[in-house]
Structure formats: C-alpha cells, structure tokens
Design a protein around this motif. Structure first.
Motif, PDB file in Angstrom:
ATOM      1  N   HIS A 107       0.847  -1.196   0.000  1.00 50.47           N
ATOM      2  CA  HIS A 107       0.000   0.000   0.000  1.00 50.47           C
ATOM      3  C   HIS A 107       0.885   1.249   0.000  1.00 50.47           C
ATOM      4  N   ASN A 108       2.207   1.040  -0.139  1.00 49.57           N
ATOM      5  CA  ASN A 108       3.181   2.132  -0.143  1.00 49.57           C
ATOM      6  C   ASN A 108       3.442   2.523  -1.594  1.00 49.57           C
ATOM      7  N   ALA A 109       3.042   3.745  -1.956  1.00 44.73           N
ATOM      8  CA  ALA A 109       3.157   4.177  -3.359  1.00 44.73           C
ATOM      9  C   ALA A 109       4.598   4.177  -3.841  1.00 44.73           C
ATOM     10  N   GLY A 110       5.542   4.539  -2.970  1.00 46.01           N
ATOM     11  CA  GLY A 110       6.955   4.550  -3.352  1.00 46.01           C
ATOM     12  C   GLY A 110       7.467   3.152  -3.668  1.00 46.01           C
ATOM     13  N   LYS A 111       7.131   2.200  -2.809  1.00 47.04           N
ATOM     14  CA  LYS A 111       7.550   0.807  -3.050  1.00 47.04           C
ATOM     15  C   LYS A 111       6.888   0.258  -4.312  1.00 47.04           C
ATOM     16  N   TYR A 112       5.595   0.577  -4.486  1.00 52.67           N
ATOM     17  CA  TYR A 112       4.900   0.084  -5.677  1.00 52.67           C
ATOM     18  C   TYR A 112       5.589   0.611  -6.934  1.00 52.67           C
ATOM     19  N   ARG A 113       5.890   1.901  -6.957  1.00 51.44           N
ATOM     20  CA  ARG A 113       6.519   2.520  -8.135  1.00 51.44           C
ATOM     21  C   ARG A 113       7.868   1.872  -8.443  1.00 51.44           C
ATOM     22  N   GLU A 114       8.708   1.709  -7.399  1.00 52.31           N
ATOM     23  CA  GLU A 114      10.037   1.122  -7.630  1.00 52.31           C
ATOM     24  C   GLU A 114       9.928  -0.316  -8.129  1.00 52.31           C
ATOM     25  N   ASN A 115       9.078  -1.111  -7.489  1.00 49.33           N
ATOM     26  CA  ASN A 115       8.949  -2.508  -7.911  1.00 49.33           C
ATOM     27  C   ASN A 115       8.310  -2.631  -9.294  1.00 49.33           C
ATOM     28  N   ALA A 116       7.315  -1.795  -9.589  1.00 44.24           N
ATOM     29  CA  ALA A 116       6.660  -1.831 -10.904  1.00 44.24           C
ATOM     30  C   ALA A 116       7.662  -1.475 -12.007  1.00 44.24           C
ATOM     31  N   GLU A 117       8.543  -0.512 -11.721  1.00 47.20           N
ATOM     32  CA  GLU A 117       9.567  -0.137 -12.708  1.00 47.20           C
ATOM     33  C   GLU A 117      10.550  -1.284 -12.936  1.00 47.20           C
ATOM     34  N   LEU A 118      10.914  -1.978 -11.871  1.00 41.80           N
ATOM     35  CA  LEU A 118      11.830  -3.108 -12.006  1.00 41.80           C
ATOM     36  C   LEU A 118      11.193  -4.249 -12.810  1.00 41.80           C
ATOM     37  N   LEU A 119       9.868  -4.401 -12.670  1.00 42.05           N
ATOM     38  CA  LEU A 119       9.163  -5.482 -13.371  1.00 42.05           C
ATOM     39  C   LEU A 119       8.797  -5.133 -14.813  1.00 42.05           C
ATOM     40  N   ALA A 120       8.862  -3.839 -15.154  1.00 43.98           N
ATOM     41  CA  ALA A 120       8.392  -3.375 -16.465  1.00 43.98           C
ATOM     42  C   ALA A 120       8.961  -4.139 -17.665  1.00 43.98           C
ATOM     43  N   PRO A 121      10.259  -4.464 -17.701  1.00 45.38           N
ATOM     44  CA  PRO A 121      10.794  -5.135 -18.892  1.00 45.38           C
ATOM     45  C   PRO A 121      10.285  -6.557 -19.121  1.00 45.38           C
ATOM     46  N   TYR A 122       9.542  -7.110 -18.153  1.00 43.40           N
ATOM     47  CA  TYR A 122       9.164  -8.522 -18.238  1.00 43.40           C
ATOM     48  C   TYR A 122       7.748  -8.750 -18.758  1.00 43.40           C
ATOM     49  N   GLY A 123       7.044  -7.669 -19.084  1.00 47.31           N
ATOM     50  CA  GLY A 123       5.743  -7.813 -19.726  1.00 47.31           C
ATOM     51  C   GLY A 123       4.641  -8.355 -18.848  1.00 47.31           C
ATOM     52  N   LEU A 124       4.795  -8.229 -17.530  1.00 46.72           N
ATOM     53  CA  LEU A 124       3.766  -8.691 -16.603  1.00 46.72           C
ATOM     54  C   LEU A 124       2.719  -7.596 -16.393  1.00 46.72           C
ATOM     55  N   GLU A 125       1.502  -7.989 -16.121  1.00 50.42           N
ATOM     56  CA  GLU A 125       0.473  -7.017 -15.774  1.00 50.42           C
ATOM     57  C   GLU A 125       0.499  -6.873 -14.250  1.00 50.42           C
ATOM     58  N   VAL A 126       1.030  -5.748 -13.788  1.00 49.03           N
ATOM     59  CA  VAL A 126       1.298  -5.575 -12.360  1.00 49.03           C
ATOM     60  C   VAL A 126       0.186  -4.771 -11.689  1.00 49.03           C
ATOM     61  N   LEU A 127      -0.494  -5.398 -10.736  1.00 49.11           N
ATOM     62  CA  LEU A 127      -1.567  -4.753  -9.977  1.00 49.11           C
ATOM     63  C   LEU A 127      -1.054  -4.404  -8.578  1.00 49.11           C
ATOM     64  N   SER A 128      -1.687  -3.422  -7.952  1.00 47.59           N
ATOM     65  CA  SER A 128      -1.281  -3.004  -6.610  1.00 47.59           C
ATOM     66  C   SER A 128      -2.343  -3.403  -5.595  1.00 47.59           C
ATOM     67  N   ALA A 129      -1.909  -3.969  -4.471  1.00 45.11           N
ATOM     68  CA  ALA A 129      -2.854  -4.329  -3.403  1.00 45.11           C
ATOM     69  C   ALA A 129      -3.631  -3.105  -2.939  1.00 45.11           C
ATOM     70  N   GLY A 130      -2.952  -1.956  -2.912  1.00 42.83           N
ATOM     71  CA  GLY A 130      -3.623  -0.723  -2.506  1.00 42.83           C
ATOM     72  C   GLY A 130      -4.727  -0.341  -3.470  1.00 42.83           C
ATOM     73  N   ASP A 131      -4.426  -0.386  -4.780  1.00 42.30           N
ATOM     74  CA  ASP A 131      -5.426  -0.025  -5.791  1.00 42.30           C
ATOM     75  C   ASP A 131      -6.594  -1.021  -5.804  1.00 42.30           C
ATOM     76  N   LEU A 132      -6.308  -2.266  -5.457  1.00 43.98           N
ATOM     77  CA  LEU A 132      -7.358  -3.290  -5.439  1.00 43.98           C
ATOM     78  C   LEU A 132      -8.201  -3.220  -4.163  1.00 43.98           C
TER      79      LEU A 132
END
Length: 200
Positions: A15-40
């Motif tokens: 639910h931490n926007a900073g952690k979500y942003r950093e992890n989502a950026e790291l996952l970006a090259p792998y083509g995964l659809e990344v959802l956030s527990a906070g947004d859900l």
C-alpha cells in the motif's frame, strides 16, 4: 519452482506508493500485468513476523489468497548495527501512525547520539507466493553511512539520511534511476529475476 511469464497478472502486495513505483519499474521489462494491493482495496495484513522474510511471505500470501493471483511482497527496512539492528522490521513503525519518516530519522539520530558507528544497512526481502502455496524469497543488503543533517528530497523513507558506501551523496540527493539500479531492492530483484523471470 514456478516462473513468472510475460502477460501474467501479478499483485504487488503493498500500500506504499513509493515501493509500488520502484517494484513496478523493475518489473516493467518482463511484460507482466502488475496490480497493486492498494489499488485493489485489499486490507493490509498485520506484520506479525519476526524477520523481513516472514513479513514478506505473510503479505504476499494474504494478497495471493485474496486475488487468486501470484503475489510479490517486499519487506524492507533499515538495520543500524549500533542500535542492535533497530529499527529493522519495525522501520515503518518508527515513523509513527502518520508514516512521517522525518520523525523516524530524528529518532535514529537521537538514539545514535555520539556513537562513532554510523553504519546503516538497507535490507529488502522480496517474496513471491503462488496460489498453490509455493513460495520463493530473495534478499538484498546495501551498506551505507547515516548522515545528519539529512540531505535531499528524492526517494522515500530513510533515503535522505542514507549515504551508500562509496558515494558522497545520499539516496535523497541521487537521481532515482541511479538509486534504482543499485538499491537493496534492486539487489533482491536481480536475484528474483534471474530465478523466476524471462524478458518479454
């Protein structure tokens, strides 16, 4: 061990926007659809574990069970050797109910007093849990010096206080891309990607 493939849905259990942003950026090259527990709108489980890995698995498991999707959780914090490893797994709690990390940084500074040992170690555990119960965990550690007064307004958490080893600027002063490439989170993620991910 399972892998994570391009096109798959994955929940980042934070639910931490900073952690979500950093992890989502790291996952970006792998083509995964990344959802956030906070947004859900998933509830935040109580972190009752006694280690970074225990808390990461607990959070990932809660998100996985709530969604039926593989989930990654990050449990990270600051280990200060001169304070017997504190704040450690209680890093966020040191920031108080408002999660004001200036309060937390002031407390670390105050408790260190005139200690000559100003080392700080950022620790990040990334744990993945799949719907069938399989889990995998990876840990990155990055050593630095805790500076006072704090410097910089980039990043989040203890970044303005943490000067990584070999550098003369804090994470709070560092270009975000440079920080992301070398952080404790990046070190844990490098292990995870080598074990579980294939570039899209």
């Amino acid at each position: 061990m399972h892998s994570l493939k391009a096109g798959e849905k994955l929940v980042l259990a934070t639910h931490n926007a900073g952690k979500y942003r950093e992890n989502a950026e790291l996952l970006a090259p792998y083509g995964l659809e990344v959802l956030s527990a906070g947004d859900l709108g998933l509830p935040e489980p109580e972190e009752t574990g006694d280690s970074f890995v225990a808390n990461a698995v607990l959070k990932a498991k809660a998100a996985c069970e709530a969604t039926g999707l593989p989930a990654i959780a990050d449990d990270s914090g600051l280990d200060v050797p001169a304070l017997d490893g504190q704040p450690g797994i209680y890093t966020a709690r040191w920031a108080g109910p408002g999660r004001d990390f200036m309060v937390a940084m002031e407390r670390v500074h105050r408790e260190l007093g005139d200690s000559p040992d100003r080392r700080g170690i950022f620790v990040c555990n990334l744990s993945v849990v799949w719907p069938d119960g399989q889990t995998a965990s990876f840990e990155g550690r990055l050593e630095g010096t805790l500076v006072w007064p704090v410097r910089g307004d980039r990043g989040f958490g203890f970044d303005p206080m943490f000067q990584p080893k070999g550098f003369d600027i804090t994470f709070g002063e560092m270009d975000p891309a440079k920080k992301h490439a070398m952080s404790h989170r990046a070190l844990a993620f490098a292990q995870l990607s080598e074990a579980l991910l294939e570039p899209a």
